[in-house]
Enzyme design. Structure first.
Site, short mmCIF file in Angstrom:
data_model
loop_
_atom_site.label_atom_id
_atom_site.label_comp_id
_atom_site.label_asym_id
_atom_site.label_seq_id
_atom_site.Cartn_x
_atom_site.Cartn_y
_atom_site.Cartn_z
N HIS A 158 0.81 -1.21 0.00
CA HIS A 158 0.00 0.00 0.00
C HIS A 158 0.85 1.27 0.00
O HIS A 158 1.82 1.36 0.72
CB HIS A 158 -0.89 -0.02 1.26
CG HIS A 158 -1.76 1.18 1.40
ND1 HIS A 158 -1.74 1.99 2.51
CD2 HIS A 158 -2.69 1.71 0.57
CE1 HIS A 158 -2.62 2.96 2.36
NE2 HIS A 158 -3.21 2.82 1.20
N HIS A 200 0.48 10.93 -1.84
CA HIS A 200 -0.78 10.74 -1.12
C HIS A 200 -1.15 11.99 -0.34
O HIS A 200 -2.23 12.54 -0.50
CB HIS A 200 -0.69 9.53 -0.18
CG HIS A 200 -2.00 9.16 0.43
ND1 HIS A 200 -2.62 9.93 1.39
CD2 HIS A 200 -2.83 8.10 0.22
CE1 HIS A 200 -3.78 9.37 1.73
NE2 HIS A 200 -3.92 8.26 1.03
#
Length: 273
Positions: A5, A41
């Site tokens: 991830h 992110h």
């Protein structure tokens, strides 16, 4: 598929694969003109992770290409699938198609090396908003126009907004997609989420007439959650700790039931028990 991830810096590709991941997820942010700009992110992100690692998108693609091209000094043969988590929330709905076009051109040039011995990993375009389904057509049309329709064999799709399964099916219909569909379900590791929708997605996958080929659950960091996900019949688990998932897969209850996918396992073909 053990899916690492938030792999947004090039050095993290090796880090996650060496821990046992055969797949990674990478965030893609866009500029105001719908150009893919950074693998980034930002805050907030999963508990226990640094949210701020980044590369220029094209640089990341080149790093990814070396990691997935046989013969390259950086080649990682286990890395076979990459999920691009497309952060299209910053775009207007009417920019989705443009984002798809630009994404296709970037991938073609920097990852697929214009079709000349580029990276071999399968790619999943993960879109957070059903209204952004035109991104898919923008992407597929561009690859065809650029003379590389064969690369679409390497591309699949995911709507990641946890929408009702029926609504997701409608969005794919509008986008003209049948096949190559991964269905994600999940929530940040800071919160708990049950498996109700995962089970619904698995039932759709196994029904013989559903739209889903593969189901993955995110973000799974604990052994107990991993077992629950495997018991529910998922094809992939996205995790911050690939070694935890690998450990659970080696437990007596699972080691004869599940194995790590290899390049020969098509990510688009629904697994028949």
């Amino acid at each position: 598929w053990i899916m690492g991830h938030m792999v947004n810096a090039i050095y993290q590709i090796d880090e996650f694969v060496n821990l046992g991941a055969n797949s990674i997820e990478t965030d893609v942010s866009f500029d105001d003109n719908a150009n893919p700009e950074y693998t980034y992110h930002g805050i907030p992100c999963d508990c226990g992770r640094s949210c701020l690692k980044w590369e220029n998108y094209n640089d990341f693609l080149k790093g990814l290409r070396s990691a997935t091209t046989p013969g390259s000094s950086k080649y990682q043969s286990k890395l076979i699938l990459v999920v691009f988590d497309l952060k299209t929330g910053s775009l207007y709905d009417n920019q989705a198609s443009e984002a798809g076009k630009k994404l296709a051109k970037n991938l073609l040039k920097h990852y697929w090396n214009n079709g000349n011995n580029g990276g071999r990993a399968y790619i999943v375009l993960s879109i957070p908003d059903l209204n952004h389904y035109p991104l898919i057509k923008g992407f597929t049309d561009t690859l065809k126009q650029e003379g590389h329709p064969e690369l679409l064999e390497k591309v699949g799709y995911d709507f990641s907004g946890n929408d009702a399964v029926g609504d997701v099916a409608k969005a794919y219909k509008k986008a003209g997609v049948s096949g190559h569909v991964w269905q994600s379900d999940g929530i940040t590791n800071c919160l708990l989420r049950g498996l109700t929708r995962v089970k619904e997605a698995v039932a759709n996958r196994d029904s013989g007439n559903g739209y889903i080929n593969k189901v993955y659950y995110w973000t799974v960091d604990k052994r107990a959650t991993t077992r629950d996900a495997l018991d529910a019949g998922v094809d992939g688990v996205m995790t911050n700790y690939p070694d935890v998932i690998a450990d659970v897969m080696n437990e007596a209850a699972y080691k004869n039931k599940v194995r790590l996918a290899t390049y020969e396992d098509s990510p688009w073909v629904t697994f028949k028990k």
